[in-house]
Write a protein that holds these residues in place. Sequence first.
Motif, PDB file in Angstrom:
ATOM      1  N   MET A 118       0.948  -0.827   0.557  1.00 23.72           N
ATOM      2  CA  MET A 118       0.324  -0.019  -0.190  1.00 23.72           C
ATOM      3  C   MET A 118       1.011   1.351   0.090  1.00 23.72           C
ATOM      4  O   MET A 118       1.798   1.131   0.534  1.00 23.72           O
ATOM      5  N   GLU A 119       0.508   1.838  -0.769  1.00 21.13           N
ATOM      6  CA  GLU A 119       0.959   3.288  -0.731  1.00 21.13           C
ATOM      7  C   GLU A 119       0.876   4.678  -0.466  1.00 21.13           C
ATOM      8  O   GLU A 119      -1.141   4.223  -0.421  1.00 21.13           O
ATOM      9  N   ILE A 120       0.641   5.578  -0.241  1.00 24.06           N
ATOM     10  CA  ILE A 120       0.173   6.660   0.375  1.00 24.06           C
ATOM     11  C   ILE A 120       0.412   7.906  -0.795  1.00 24.06           C
ATOM     12  O   ILE A 120       2.069   7.779  -0.736  1.00 24.06           O
ATOM     13  N   VAL A 121      -0.650   8.822  -0.609  1.00 18.81           N
ATOM     14  CA  VAL A 121       0.288   9.862  -1.668  1.00 18.81           C
ATOM     15  C   VAL A 121       0.048  11.209  -0.723  1.00 18.81           C
ATOM     16  O   VAL A 121      -1.074  11.790  -0.641  1.00 18.81           O
ATOM     17  N   CYS A 122       1.140  12.171  -0.773  1.00 20.09           N
ATOM     18  CA  CYS A 122       1.495  12.796   0.243  1.00 20.09           C
ATOM     19  C   CYS A 122       0.521  13.843  -0.387  1.00 20.09           C
ATOM     20  O   CYS A 122       0.763  14.853  -1.470  1.00 20.09           O
ATOM     21  N   LYS A 123      -0.187  15.101   0.366  1.00 20.55           N
ATOM     22  CA  LYS A 123      -0.923  15.870   0.171  1.00 20.55           C
ATOM     23  C   LYS A 123      -0.189  17.209  -0.266  1.00 20.55           C
ATOM     24  O   LYS A 123      -0.552  18.218  -0.822  1.00 20.55           O
ATOM     25  N   ILE A 124       0.599  17.307   0.252  1.00 22.01           N
ATOM     26  CA  ILE A 124       1.724  18.483  -0.144  1.00 22.01           C
ATOM     27  C   ILE A 124       2.740  18.693  -1.061  1.00 22.01           C
ATOM     28  O   ILE A 124       2.695  19.723  -1.660  1.00 22.01           O
ATOM     29  N   CYS A 125       3.025  17.590  -0.973  1.00 23.83           N
ATOM     30  CA  CYS A 125       4.150  17.197  -2.367  1.00 23.83           C
ATOM     31  C   CYS A 125       4.046  16.522  -3.206  1.00 23.83           C
ATOM     32  O   CYS A 125       4.481  16.538  -4.504  1.00 23.83           O
ATOM     33  N   ASN A 126       3.307  16.183  -3.258  1.00 22.17           N
ATOM     34  CA  ASN A 126       2.393  14.887  -3.707  1.00 22.17           C
ATOM     35  C   ASN A 126       3.814  13.578  -4.221  1.00 22.17           C
ATOM     36  O   ASN A 126       3.485  12.773  -5.128  1.00 22.17           O
ATOM     37  N   LYS A 127       4.312  13.043  -3.657  1.00 20.77           N
ATOM     38  CA  LYS A 127       5.531  11.988  -4.045  1.00 20.77           C
ATOM     39  C   LYS A 127       5.025  10.522  -3.305  1.00 20.77           C
ATOM     40  O   LYS A 127       3.605  10.549  -1.785  1.00 20.77           O
ATOM     41  N   LYS A 128       5.034   9.640  -3.309  1.00 15.68           N
ATOM     42  CA  LYS A 128       4.459   8.290  -2.973  1.00 15.68           C
ATOM     43  C   LYS A 128       4.944   8.166  -2.152  1.00 15.68           C
ATOM     44  O   LYS A 128       6.452   7.790  -2.234  1.00 15.68           O
ATOM     45  N   ILE A 129       4.791   7.453  -0.685  1.00 13.59           N
ATOM     46  CA  ILE A 129       5.006   6.753   0.222  1.00 13.59           C
ATOM     47  C   ILE A 129       4.804   5.655   0.483  1.00 13.59           C
ATOM     48  O   ILE A 129       3.363   5.167   0.452  1.00 13.59           O
ATOM     49  N   SER A 130       5.894   4.494   0.221  1.00 12.01           N
ATOM     50  CA  SER A 130       5.892   3.454   1.210  1.00 12.01           C
ATOM     51  C   SER A 130       5.504   2.713   2.037  1.00 12.01           C
ATOM     52  O   SER A 130       5.681   3.425   2.959  1.00 12.01           O
ATOM     53  N   VAL A 131       4.641   2.575   2.478  1.00 20.51           N
ATOM     54  CA  VAL A 131       3.627   2.123   4.043  1.00 20.51           C
ATOM     55  C   VAL A 131       4.485   0.846   4.500  1.00 20.51           C
ATOM     56  O   VAL A 131       4.619  -0.210   3.979  1.00 20.51           O
ATOM     57  N   ASP A 132       4.491   1.176   6.084  1.00 16.93           N
ATOM     58  CA  ASP A 132       5.560  -0.292   6.486  1.00 16.93           C
ATOM     59  C   ASP A 132       4.789  -0.446   8.025  1.00 16.93           C
ATOM     60  O   ASP A 132       4.119   0.560   8.566  1.00 16.93           O
ATOM     61  N   ALA A 133       3.807  -1.438   7.890  1.00 16.32           N
ATOM     62  CA  ALA A 133       2.617  -1.732   8.454  1.00 16.32           C
ATOM     63  C   ALA A 133       2.912  -2.138  10.263  1.00 16.32           C
ATOM     64  O   ALA A 133       1.864  -2.220  11.067  1.00 16.32           O
ATOM     65  N   ARG A 134       4.525  -1.347  10.033  1.00 16.24           N
ATOM     66  CA  ARG A 134       4.102  -2.274  11.765  1.00 16.24           C
ATOM     67  C   ARG A 134       4.721  -0.585  12.606  1.00 16.24           C
ATOM     68  O   ARG A 134       4.166  -0.635  13.897  1.00 16.24           O
ATOM     69  N   PHE A 135       4.116   0.520  11.753  1.00 14.82           N
ATOM     70  CA  PHE A 135       4.218   1.799  12.459  1.00 14.82           C
ATOM     71  C   PHE A 135       2.362   2.422  12.048  1.00 14.82           C
ATOM     72  O   PHE A 135       1.965   2.005  11.165  1.00 14.82           O
ATOM     73  N   GLY A 136       2.389   3.518  12.987  1.00  8.11           N
ATOM     74  CA  GLY A 136       0.926   3.732  12.526  1.00  8.11           C
ATOM     75  C   GLY A 136       0.712   4.929  12.493  1.00  8.11           C
ATOM     76  O   GLY A 136      -0.043   5.932  12.355  1.00  8.11           O
ATOM     77  N   ILE A 137       1.822   5.684  11.651  1.00  6.11           N
ATOM     78  CA  ILE A 137       2.440   6.751  11.473  1.00  6.11           C
ATOM     79  C   ILE A 137       3.555   6.740  10.380  1.00  6.11           C
ATOM     80  O   ILE A 137       4.676   5.956  10.735  1.00  6.11           O
ATOM     81  N   GLN A 138       3.202   7.773   9.558  1.00  7.27           N
ATOM     82  CA  GLN A 138       4.191   7.623   8.315  1.00  7.27           C
ATOM     83  C   GLN A 138       5.001   9.089   8.204  1.00  7.27           C
ATOM     84  O   GLN A 138       3.921   9.917   8.150  1.00  7.27           O
ATOM     85  N   GLU A 139       6.109   8.961   7.599  1.00  5.50           N
ATOM     86  CA  GLU A 139       6.007  10.384   6.643  1.00  5.50           C
ATOM     87  C   GLU A 139       6.724  10.425   6.222  1.00  5.50           C
ATOM     88  O   GLU A 139       7.790   9.669   5.952  1.00  5.50           O
ATOM     89  N   CYS A 140       6.712  11.626   5.657  1.00  8.51           N
ATOM     90  CA  CYS A 140       7.068  12.391   4.202  1.00  8.51           C
ATOM     91  C   CYS A 140       8.210  13.149   4.186  1.00  8.51           C
ATOM     92  O   CYS A 140       8.704  13.654   5.292  1.00  8.51           O
ATOM     93  N   GLY A 141       8.736  12.953   3.242  1.00  3.15           N
ATOM     94  CA  GLY A 141      10.664  13.391   3.417  1.00  3.15           C
ATOM     95  C   GLY A 141      10.032  14.919   3.287  1.00  3.15           C
ATOM     96  O   GLY A 141      11.474  15.540   3.691  1.00  3.15           O
ATOM     97  N   CYS A 142       8.923  15.546   3.103  1.00  2.00           N
ATOM     98  CA  CYS A 142       8.563  17.188   3.196  1.00  2.00           C
ATOM     99  C   CYS A 142       8.307  17.367   4.869  1.00  2.00           C
ATOM    100  O   CYS A 142       8.253  18.674   4.718  1.00  2.00           O
ATOM    101  N   GLY A 143       8.338  16.036   5.224  1.00  2.00           N
ATOM    102  CA  GLY A 143       8.029  16.725   7.092  1.00  2.00           C
ATOM    103  C   GLY A 143       6.188  16.118   7.359  1.00  2.00           C
ATOM    104  O   GLY A 143       6.104  16.300   9.076  1.00  2.00           O
TER     105      GLY A 143
END
Length: 75
Positions: free
Chosen positions: A1-26
Amino acid sequence: MEIVCKICNKKISVDARFGIQECGCGAYYRMSRDFSNRWVFAGFGKATKEKTKEEIETKEEKEKYQVQKLRKKKS
């Protein structure tokens, strides 16, 4: 699964072990609290290194205005 960042439109690969994911833009994303298994925007981290799209655009607009102002003074 991937998340598309609303700020910079980058795709973030999801690590299911963590409940919070961070994009490179912060930007941070967390699992929705309504048990719908979707990721929602949670906010910005304090140590954001890259600027958001809006900050970059306003900075570019200010620079363009200053260049235009200098050109008017010279002519």
